[in-house]
Structure formats: C-alpha cells, structure tokens
Enzyme design. Structure first.
Site, PDB file in Angstrom:
ATOM      1  N   LYS A 108     -12.934  -2.778   6.141  1.00 37.03           N
ATOM      2  CA  LYS A 108     -11.915  -4.200   7.069  1.00 37.03           C
ATOM      3  C   LYS A 108     -12.927  -3.655   8.348  1.00 37.03           C
ATOM      4  CE  LYS A 108      -8.123  -3.267   3.948  1.00 37.03           C
ATOM      5  NZ  LYS A 108      -8.206  -4.552   3.344  1.00 37.03           N
ATOM      6  N   TRP A 111       0.779  -1.126   0.405  1.00 33.94           N
ATOM      7  CA  TRP A 111      -0.077  -0.178  -0.117  1.00 33.94           C
ATOM      8  C   TRP A 111       0.729   1.116   0.271  1.00 33.94           C
ATOM      9  CZ3 TRP A 111      -5.090  -1.418  -1.955  1.00 33.94           C
ATOM     10  CH2 TRP A 111      -4.364  -2.805  -1.897  1.00 33.94           C
ATOM     11  N   ASP A 144      -2.361   5.504   6.132  1.00 28.48           N
ATOM     12  CA  ASP A 144      -3.402   5.455   6.046  1.00 28.48           C
ATOM     13  C   ASP A 144      -3.861   3.971   6.631  1.00 28.48           C
ATOM     14  OD1 ASP A 144      -4.874   3.025   4.854  1.00 28.48           O
ATOM     15  OD2 ASP A 144      -3.490   3.522   3.306  1.00 28.48           O
TER      16      ASP A 144
END
Lengths: 366, 366
Positions: A203, A109, A179
């Site tokens: 999530k 990511w 993030d």
C-alpha cells in the site's frame, strides 16, 4: 519515455497493490537492464554482493530514519505478507498455549488475526465495532484488557471499512502489536509505544512480496525452537538475510523510501494526506448523492468508502469513472458502493479529478 | 534502449539470484509504466483484477505445460524461498512427532532440510556424500530407507558443491520430495515419481521472492489446523491467492516461462545446457591449471566448481575475469576456487567467453 509510445497512465484508486510514485517507476525502468556500474539488473544480483548489500542497508537505514525507530528495536524485512504475520507473531510472542492474546476487532483483518491467533493461544476480543459494520474505532476507554495478556493487537487502519485510529493507544501491561499495513508512513507514529509493528508493503511501502516488521528487541528469543525462517530473533541476527530475500521488492521499497524522504518525510506526507482526505470527504458530505458510512472521528485518510443514494447508479458510475481514467473505485462487497484508496503515492491531482468527476456525475444523474 | 546510454551488460555467473534472459528484462522495461491497456505498472495492480488474474493463470498453465504436471497434482506459488519449505513441508506431511523423515544428504541445503525437519519429526540420513565433501550423489543402491517414512527428501542439484542427480530416484514406499531450486526446468523431469517438488525461483524461474511447489493432491490436508498461509491444501484451494501474492515476481516468472517455451521447452534447453556444461568441463579437464573436484558421474550442468593449481592465482583470476566482463565467479568458501553457475539464461556466448578467458589466463599464468 520510449519514442513513439503514448503513455496513458490512469489515476489508480486500488486498495492494494496500489499506485506507486511515477518517479520510482521511471527510475526502475531506467535501471532495469543495468543497475549503476554492475552490468546487470537488480533482479539478477547475488544478495551477498556489494550492490545489493548497499541497497538493503539503505532501505534499512531509511526505515529507521523515516519512522524514527529507536535503537532498542530491530527492523526486519520478511516474506508472506501480514497474513503470515498472523501466525509468526503468536509463534514468537506466545510462550504457553494458555496465554491470552487481546484483540481490538475492527474489521476483516483483525478477524483473520483472531482466527490465526486461536491456533496458538486464547484470544480475547477486548473491544469491537462489529455491531456497526466496523464503521468506527472503539475508544481505549471502552477496551476490557486481559491482565497479563501475551500481547494486545490493533489494526491501525481498516482498508475495507475505512476506519482509522487517529490516536495512539497506551501500551498498558502487555506489548502493543499493530498491523499498520494500510497506513504506515502516512503519518508520524511513536514507535516506542509499540512492542511490534508490521506491514505488508503493497500500500504505502512498495510492491507486494516484502513485509516490514519493527520489534522491540527485548521481545525476541522467547521461543528457541522455531523454524529459522519464522524466528524474529534469527532474522534480526541475520539482518533479514538468512536466506535469499525478495531482492527486487526491496530495491523498489528503497526507491519509495527515498521518494518519501524527498517529499519532506512522513510529517510532510501527513499534511498532504490530510488535505487529500479532507477534500474528498467534503465533496461527499456536501453532495446529495454520495454518503460515507464511517463515523466522522474514525474516518480513514487512506481508504474512503462512499455509497450512492441509488445502487442502480453504481455500474454507470464505475464505467464513466473508468472512461475518465479513474480506476479501481469499486467498493468491497462488505460495504458496497465505492472506495477510493488514496495512499501516499496518490497525488492531489488524482483527488481533484475524482471530486470533479463526482460532481459532474451527480449533475447528470443525481 | 535509452538514447545516448551505452549499456554494458556483463556475463553473470552468479549462483542466485542469477542472470535472466535479456528479452525478459527488455519486456519488463517496456511495460514498467503501463502494462497493456491497464494504464499502470504490474506492480500497482490489484491482484484480483482482470490483468493480474490473466498473468497468474498464464504462469500456472505454463508451469503445468512445461513440466508436464499431471492433473492429480496441485501447483502452488508461495513466498519465503526453499528455506521456508524446510518447515512448511514437514508441517504439512508429518502427522506425528514420532514419524521419520528420510534425507539423502548431499550438501548445505540438505543439511538445512535436516535441521529444520528435526523440529517436527525424527530425521534419518539414509545416504550421504559428506565424507567426500559432497563431491558426488550417492546411488540409490546405497540408500538405507526407513520403512514407512513420512517422506524421503533429496536435493536434485547441489548449488555449492556442483553435484547433480543425473537419474531420477524410484519413489519406493514413501513420497519422494525434491528440492529442485537450482535445476528446475533445466531438464525434463517425470513429475509422477515425486510426491512434492519445490524450488525457489531465483535460479531458473525468475526473481527471488516466489517459490514453486508442485504437490500430489492426495498428500494435501493431512494436518487440519495449520496456519492458513502454511497450509498447502488451503493454498491449493485458493489457487495461491489466499492473500496478496508477490505480483511482480509472478509477472517476471510468467515472462521467463514464455521465454522457456519460445526456446523449444525444457527438452531443448536440456540440450543447450548439456552443450554448455560439456564445453566448460572439457576446458577444465584439458588444462594443467584448472581442476574440478566433482566426481564425473555427478557433475552438475548448472553449477561448475573448479580450483586453480595455485591458490595465489585466485585473486588475479577474479580481477582479470571481472575486467573482461565475467563476474560472480568466486567459489563458495566450502569448496574454494571458482564456481561458474550456468543456468538456462546463460547463453553459449558466455561459456565461450569464459573458456577463452581461462585459456588465455592459463597461458599467461599457468
């Protein structure tokens, strides 16, 4: 439950979209055809009406309450996932192509954040665990920050490699941007340390299709001519209702936030998450068959990768686990083996079932 | 239906998000806790797994089938609504700041397309009905197209002012781009005339949070360094799965598309939409109390604005309508009066109930 239908819910270890609390799904089912006295589904409601306005306001207030968001921060609900934020954030925070974005590189990511950031500025990797297949989080003492960077970016938990920050960085001279897609609301966070926090919902927050942004208001409005939909200052001014928001996803988000509160809030969930992760790591460490590639001080509470001593056992492990109602355990190809994602909604009973299965499998195949 | 719960579904005339077919909501309710043999809700599924992959592929195939999309067009499912497309489209199709975007200006949505387009190129308004409060669609013979424009933009139906194209423009020398958010799938369209068609889902396609783009492949890849999430060519290459898509919204979209097919497809729905609109316009035209501001040749089949002879009657009309189970009839402030949005999912029974109520109200108050 519908009469005559035998439900067979599994334990779902998916990395995302991921398991939701059963109570949330049951409420969504009960309200599917008619929400309260509205005579319609939440999906059918105008976003400007009283019912959806109340849902939206409630979600916003619960985010502020559960995360402890200070008043000088704006809360935004956007679309496009963290991947869109990889572009929206530099578009909003970088004011000059020659500025630098500092990134701590801890996995796939952060790699994407780097690649997208380079379209808008210089990107400096100020620390990296790439040399060790992202199996740890570099300490802040190892960072080599760029003075005057536009912002400094971290990924608070790495979904794929299972490495998580167990400390909160010092902001330093540049806004800290995080993030938090895969560990938001799993543990308390001091929001005031961050210039901007963002997270895709799928999530710990709800279904995919809604993205949370928490941003310090003084960072808003740096670039006046952005397209309105990408502009955090416009979104803040319009309370994320510039256009039709993803109404049903926000409704489910609200239900999840109410569930988090009913569990005792983020601090209570953290204790449960520690207990769940500790139990699974202990089972891995005590076994002769399983091992975890992540450095002990960086082990994620959310995503727990583990490998089997013999790769030939991967296929039978997955097949037998699925037959036992334990699904989505296959690891990401960059790590191999297995990965158990145990977000807030995974109950201890699911971890217990997995640990029992693992022990039994080892007895038969180890 | 849950035992002991008396459902009181209303007729919902919302302009969007809007009424969905009851059969779609019932199926979503039945599958909320467990989709097929998956052991989980669609909301909880990894988007890379076999169940969601099948849902996604089915939605894509149904769009192609129902719209008759030629093979040289890509179908994309994106996030952010039509409002994000106002920026994505020029980012993808304009290659030089000095190019011109031609826009036919027919209401609030074309106004937004103009404002966002000006951030990327020159914008030329090549026809407008603004002088008549957007109460009609300018004929193509009145357009003053710019030779060599990057593209030429229309809004196929105006949700607020209730004016709709009842003819399909000739493309001419520039790709024709159409915002079809509020009449997509309500009538057959010759896709091959268009360079690009886009639509937010929340009127005729499903819930808010997913946006359809149908684009001629030869228009892809004009600008190589776009952020990946905004880049139609990357989205096409990744089959709209570059990152986690809005999975539940796509699932509902698929159910709506199956419902459209079961109704006999778009041509059959068009006949029903004509019958519904004709009945309501006839009731308005025959009355002494109600009138419709839209020019007869441009009257929308989807959004039907009408005013009452005396504005003082607006409040009682809305209150009595709501008590009769007819909701969201308040007109947009730019037109005043009432607006009945009667998309595909509005049954004839809803129009009948509205027409009966209007006649009764006129008898009592007219």
């Amino acid at each position: 439950m519908n009469e005559g239908v035998i439900m067979a819910r599994v334990f779902n270890f998916s990395a995302g979209p991921a398991a939701l609390p059963l109570a949330v799904l049951e409420q969504a089912r009960a309200e599917m055809l008619e929400y309260q006295d509205s005579g319609m589904s939440v999906m059918e409601m105008t976003h400007r009406g009283k019912h959806f306005s109340a849902i939206h306001a409630s979600a916003m207030a619960l985010i502020r309450e559960l995360m402890g968001v200070p008043d000088d921060y704006a809360v935004l609900l956007m679309q496009g996932g963290a991947s869109s934020q990889f572009a929206f954030i530099p578009m909003n925070l970088v004011t000059d192509r020659n500025q630098t974005i500092d990134v701590v590189h801890t996995g796939m990511w952060s790699k994407k954040a780097i690649a997208e950031g380079r379209k808008f500025a210089n990107v400096q990797v100020i620390a990296s665990s790439e040399e060790a297949n992202f199996s740890y989080i570099p300490a802040q003492s190892e960072w080599t920050p760029t003075p005057g960077a536009a912002y400094r970016h971290i990924t608070s938990n790495n979904t794929i490699f299972g490495a998580e920050y167990h400390w909160q960085p010092e902001a330093g001279d540049a806004p800290l941007v995080a993030d938090m897609s895969s560990n938001i609301l799993s543990r308390p966070v001091d929001v005031s340390r961050y210039g901007l926090i963002y997270a895709g919902a799928q999530k710990n927050l709800g279904p995919s299709g809604v993205t949370l942004v928490v941003v310090r208001k003084e960072l808003l409005g740096r670039n006046p001519d952005l397209p309105q939909m990408f502009d955090f200052s416009v979104q803040a001014e319009k309370d994320s209702m510039l256009n039709t928001p993803p109404t049903y996803a926000i409704y489910i988000l609200k239900l999840v936030l109410e569930w988090v509160k009913a569990q005792g809030g983020v601090a209570a969930l953290e204790q449960r998450n520690i207990a769940k992760a500790d139990k699974l790591y202990a089972a891995i460490d005590a076994s002769g068959l399983y091992s975890c590639p992540t450095r002990v001080d960086s082990r994620s509470r959310m995503n727990i990768p583990f490998t089997l001593a013999d790769d030939a056992l991967n296929a039978p492990f997955l097949a037998e686990a699925e037959a036992a109602g334990l699904v989505n355990l296959k690891g990401h190809r960059s790590v191999g083996g297995m990965r158990a994602s145990i977000y807030n909604a995974m109950e201890m009973a699911g971890v217990d079932a997995l640990v029992d299965f693992m022990a039994d499998f080892e007895k038969r195949h180890g």
